[in-house]
Design a protein around this motif. Structure first.
Motif, PDB file in Angstrom:
ATOM      1  N   GLU A  52       1.841  21.857  -6.036  1.00 39.62           N
ATOM      2  CA  GLU A  52       2.015  23.481  -6.866  1.00 39.62           C
ATOM      3  C   GLU A  52       3.370  24.160  -5.973  1.00 39.62           C
ATOM      4  OE1 GLU A  52       0.622  23.274  -9.783  1.00 39.62           O
ATOM      5  OE2 GLU A  52      -0.505  21.724  -9.431  1.00 39.62           O
ATOM      6  N   ILE A  53       3.298  24.600  -4.823  1.00 37.85           N
ATOM      7  CA  ILE A  53       3.552  25.250  -4.526  1.00 37.85           C
ATOM      8  C   ILE A  53       5.168  25.147  -4.829  1.00 37.85           C
ATOM      9  CG2 ILE A  53       4.493  26.334  -2.176  1.00 37.85           C
ATOM     10  CD1 ILE A  53       1.513  26.569  -1.365  1.00 37.85           C
ATOM     11  N   ALA A  54       5.455  23.738  -4.479  1.00 42.92           N
ATOM     12  CA  ALA A  54       6.734  23.144  -4.452  1.00 42.92           C
ATOM     13  C   ALA A  54       7.319  23.386  -6.021  1.00 42.92           C
ATOM     14  CB  ALA A  54       7.209  21.759  -4.315  1.00 42.92           C
ATOM     15  N   LYS A  55       6.550  23.008  -7.378  1.00 41.08           N
ATOM     16  CA  LYS A  55       7.039  23.664  -8.376  1.00 41.08           C
ATOM     17  C   LYS A  55       7.135  25.087  -8.427  1.00 41.08           C
ATOM     18  CE  LYS A  55       3.571  20.157  -9.961  1.00 41.08           C
ATOM     19  NZ  LYS A  55       2.531  20.500 -10.790  1.00 41.08           N
ATOM     20  N   GLY A  61      14.116  29.309  -9.496  1.00 42.73           N
ATOM     21  CA  GLY A  61      15.721  28.152  -8.599  1.00 42.73           C
ATOM     22  C   GLY A  61      15.998  28.245  -7.273  1.00 42.73           C
ATOM     23  N   ALA A  62      15.461  27.488  -6.452  1.00 43.62           N
ATOM     24  CA  ALA A  62      15.230  27.514  -4.920  1.00 43.62           C
ATOM     25  C   ALA A  62      15.807  25.895  -4.936  1.00 43.62           C
ATOM     26  CB  ALA A  62      14.361  27.678  -4.615  1.00 43.62           C
ATOM     27  N   ARG A  63      17.266  26.076  -3.859  1.00 47.36           N
ATOM     28  CA  ARG A  63      16.312  24.241  -3.249  1.00 47.36           C
ATOM     29  C   ARG A  63      15.338  24.233  -2.264  1.00 47.36           C
ATOM     30  NH1 ARG A  63      19.497  20.015  -1.838  1.00 47.36           N
ATOM     31  NH2 ARG A  63      19.124  19.261   0.693  1.00 47.36           N
ATOM     32  N   VAL A  64      14.868  22.771  -2.985  1.00 43.79           N
ATOM     33  CA  VAL A  64      13.201  22.723  -1.551  1.00 43.79           C
ATOM     34  C   VAL A  64      13.407  21.831  -1.433  1.00 43.79           C
ATOM     35  CG1 VAL A  64      11.117  22.234  -2.961  1.00 43.79           C
ATOM     36  CG2 VAL A  64      12.148  24.291  -4.770  1.00 43.79           C
ATOM     37  N   ARG A  78       9.440  14.086  -5.904  1.00 41.36           N
ATOM     38  CA  ARG A  78      10.570  14.561  -6.718  1.00 41.36           C
ATOM     39  C   ARG A  78      10.778  14.139  -7.788  1.00 41.36           C
ATOM     40  NH1 ARG A  78      15.559  13.679  -7.607  1.00 41.36           N
ATOM     41  NH2 ARG A  78      17.379  15.084  -7.700  1.00 41.36           N
ATOM     42  N   LYS A  79      10.718  13.588  -8.391  1.00 41.73           N
ATOM     43  CA  LYS A  79      10.895  13.139  -9.929  1.00 41.73           C
ATOM     44  C   LYS A  79       9.534  14.165 -10.274  1.00 41.73           C
ATOM     45  CE  LYS A  79      10.321   9.521 -12.997  1.00 41.73           C
ATOM     46  NZ  LYS A  79      10.399   8.225 -13.403  1.00 41.73           N
ATOM     47  N   GLN A  80       8.874  14.206 -10.367  1.00 41.77           N
ATOM     48  CA  GLN A  80       7.800  14.837 -10.811  1.00 41.77           C
ATOM     49  C   GLN A  80       8.314  16.806 -10.767  1.00 41.77           C
ATOM     50  OE1 GLN A  80       3.985  14.204  -9.962  1.00 41.77           O
ATOM     51  NE2 GLN A  80       2.859  16.917 -10.720  1.00 41.77           N
ATOM     52  N   ILE A  81       8.382  17.482  -9.805  1.00 39.77           N
ATOM     53  CA  ILE A  81       9.221  18.413  -9.594  1.00 39.77           C
ATOM     54  C   ILE A  81      10.487  18.767 -10.472  1.00 39.77           C
ATOM     55  CG2 ILE A  81      10.594  20.186  -7.931  1.00 39.77           C
ATOM     56  CD1 ILE A  81       7.837  18.913  -6.172  1.00 39.77           C
ATOM     57  N   VAL A  82      11.028  18.155 -10.743  1.00 39.33           N
ATOM     58  CA  VAL A  82      12.473  18.079 -10.813  1.00 39.33           C
ATOM     59  C   VAL A  82      12.478  17.918 -13.016  1.00 39.33           C
ATOM     60  CG1 VAL A  82      14.657  17.020 -11.888  1.00 39.33           C
ATOM     61  CG2 VAL A  82      13.912  16.652  -9.377  1.00 39.33           C
ATOM     62  N   GLU A  83      10.968  17.011 -13.057  1.00 39.47           N
ATOM     63  CA  GLU A  83      11.078  17.293 -14.439  1.00 39.47           C
ATOM     64  C   GLU A  83      10.334  18.254 -15.193  1.00 39.47           C
ATOM     65  OE1 GLU A  83       8.953  13.070 -14.764  1.00 39.47           O
ATOM     66  OE2 GLU A  83      10.983  11.735 -15.227  1.00 39.47           O
ATOM     67  N   GLN A  88      17.322  20.189 -10.049  1.00 41.44           N
ATOM     68  CA  GLN A  88      17.646  18.972  -9.514  1.00 41.44           C
ATOM     69  C   GLN A  88      17.902  19.174  -8.277  1.00 41.44           C
ATOM     70  OE1 GLN A  88      18.202  15.974 -10.787  1.00 41.44           O
ATOM     71  NE2 GLN A  88      18.399  16.354 -13.408  1.00 41.44           N
ATOM     72  N   ASN A  89      17.670  20.454  -7.547  1.00 42.02           N
ATOM     73  CA  ASN A  89      18.417  20.834  -6.194  1.00 42.02           C
ATOM     74  C   ASN A  89      16.841  20.555  -5.488  1.00 42.02           C
ATOM     75  OD1 ASN A  89      19.387  21.416  -4.096  1.00 42.02           O
ATOM     76  ND2 ASN A  89      19.628  23.369  -4.650  1.00 42.02           N
ATOM     77  N   VAL A  90      16.155  19.693  -5.968  1.00 39.66           N
ATOM     78  CA  VAL A  90      15.135  19.119  -4.806  1.00 39.66           C
ATOM     79  C   VAL A  90      15.247  17.851  -4.344  1.00 39.66           C
ATOM     80  CG1 VAL A  90      12.477  18.432  -5.189  1.00 39.66           C
ATOM     81  CG2 VAL A  90      13.780  20.044  -6.717  1.00 39.66           C
ATOM     82  N   GLU A  91      14.536  17.771  -3.081  1.00 36.40           N
ATOM     83  CA  GLU A  91      15.305  16.853  -2.101  1.00 36.40           C
ATOM     84  C   GLU A  91      13.761  16.599  -1.378  1.00 36.40           C
ATOM     85  OE1 GLU A  91      18.603  15.508   1.595  1.00 36.40           O
ATOM     86  OE2 GLU A  91      18.600  16.497   0.595  1.00 36.40           O
ATOM     87  N   PHE A  92      14.049  15.040  -1.541  1.00 36.43           N
ATOM     88  CA  PHE A  92      12.200  14.779  -0.093  1.00 36.43           C
ATOM     89  C   PHE A  92      12.580  13.753   0.793  1.00 36.43           C
ATOM     90  CE2 PHE A  92      10.204  10.361   1.028  1.00 36.43           C
ATOM     91  CZ  PHE A  92       8.774  10.695   0.968  1.00 36.43           C
ATOM     92  N   LYS A  93      12.166  14.605   2.269  1.00 35.54           N
ATOM     93  CA  LYS A  93      12.556  13.710   3.244  1.00 35.54           C
ATOM     94  C   LYS A  93      11.342  13.229   4.228  1.00 35.54           C
ATOM     95  CE  LYS A  93      16.427  17.030   4.343  1.00 35.54           C
ATOM     96  NZ  LYS A  93      17.731  15.477   4.542  1.00 35.54           N
TER      97      LYS A  93
END
Length: 327
Positions: A52-55, A61-64, A78-83, A88-93
């Motif tokens: 929820e925080i990440a979304k 507009g942040a890079r997350v 990541r897919k859920q957040i982007v959708e 699109q500037n979301v990355e999973f590590k």
């Protein structure tokens, strides 16, 4: 029989009153701040409150960057957040807080590949899954909830310091819990198995986070980085599954109904990450989007310093490294 029905009726009414009070007093983040050009990192940002925080931050507009130890869960989140946010500037590590090697590898990757880090939200944590030691020799619950976070936060400090400014300091958020009030500072026995009730270990870890935040805030005076702790309240997340899945299912339903959903639980962390006045204080404890008072034992300067030194020893962080971090 009449007495039993009367007791049940009284309990139901009591629970409803508590639930209505809780729902009406839950704090909500009111900040409208946009985050274009900013980078945020949310550990445990792949499920529950962290998701929820990440979304919310991605929607601003942040890079997350979201981090967790499970590849499939991370890719799906990541897919859920982007959708949902069209960002699109979301990355999973990958990050396993139960492994010092993983924490160091993750931090090194961030330092090498990210130009800035504006907000670090240490949301990841476990409930009471096991009473066992990690390969690093620390209790699993303590290492995931506290020691791993301690090491990662310090390793990322150079980038946070580089990013922060006088008018807009970088922010570190540590996620504690109301159960810090049952925590005990027993350094000799923190990492013993078959010694504590697992819920007690959880409380110990959350108390440690507050003391860490207090000591780190003192060491960051004069630096453009602030650190604060949050108590999200009772939130119906999958953390309750770690004990008994059936009991956890009903506990989540009960808490979601009477206390907080994951969205509501995320609000205080978002407030501390975004609110202008929250960025002007450091070493504080927030609850329901307002500064609150933690348990007295969480406010002891001497204990915080001893915990810091003991934590450095356990995570193998040398004084030379620390000097470089704070230089």
């Amino acid at each position: 029989m009449y007495e039993i029905f009367l007791i049940i009726a009284i309990l139901v009414i009591l629970f409803l009153v508590i639930g209505i009070h809780q729902k009406n007093t839950n704090g909500i983040c009111l900040s409208r701040r946009r985050l274009e050009g900013k980078t945020v990192l949310v550990t445990g940002g792949t499920a529950g409150m962290g998701l929820e925080i990440a979304k919310d931050l991605a929607d601003r507009g942040a890079r997350v960057i979201i981090a967790c130890p499970f590849n499939e869960e991370g890719v799906s989140a990541r897919k859920q957040i982007v959708e949902e946010t069209e960002n699109q500037n979301v990355e999973f590590k990958l990050l396993d807080l139960a492994s010092l090697e993983s924490v160091r590898k993750f931090a090194a990757n961030i330092l090498a590949n990210e130009e800035r880090l504006d907000i670090l939200i240490n949301n990841a944590g476990v409930g009471v899954p096991v009473d066992a030691l990690t390969t690093d020799g620390m209790h699993f619950i303590m290492q995931v909830n506290y020691y791993g976070t301690f090491l990662m936060t310090l390793l990322l400090l150079p980038l946070l310091k580089k990013t922060g400014s006088t008018n807009d300091p970088s922010r570190i958020i540590l996620t504690s819990s109301v159960l810090h009030q049952m925590g005990q500072m027993d350094f000799d026995n923190f990492n013993r198995t078959n010694y504590w009730y697992r819920l007690q270990i959880y409380g110990n870890s959350k108390l440690c986070l507050i003391l860490f935040g207090k000591e780190l805030a003192q060491r960051l005076k004069g630096v453009n980085v602030v650190v604060n702790c949050v108590d999200p309240g009772a939130v119906g997340t999958r953390i309750f599954d770690s004990g008994n899945r059936i009991a956890g299912f009903f506990l989540k339903m009960f808490i979601n109904t009477l206390f907080k959903t994951t969205w509501q639980g995320a609000q205080t962390a978002l407030h501390v990450a975004l609110d202008k006045k929250a960025g002007e204080v450091s070493g504080e404890f927030f609850k329901n989007c307002a500064i609150s008072e933690p348990a007295p034992r969480a406010r002891c300067d001497k204990t915080a310093k001893v915990l810091w030194e003991e934590s450095m020893r356990l995570v193998n962080l040398s004084n030379d490294e620390l000097v470089q971090i704070f230089r």
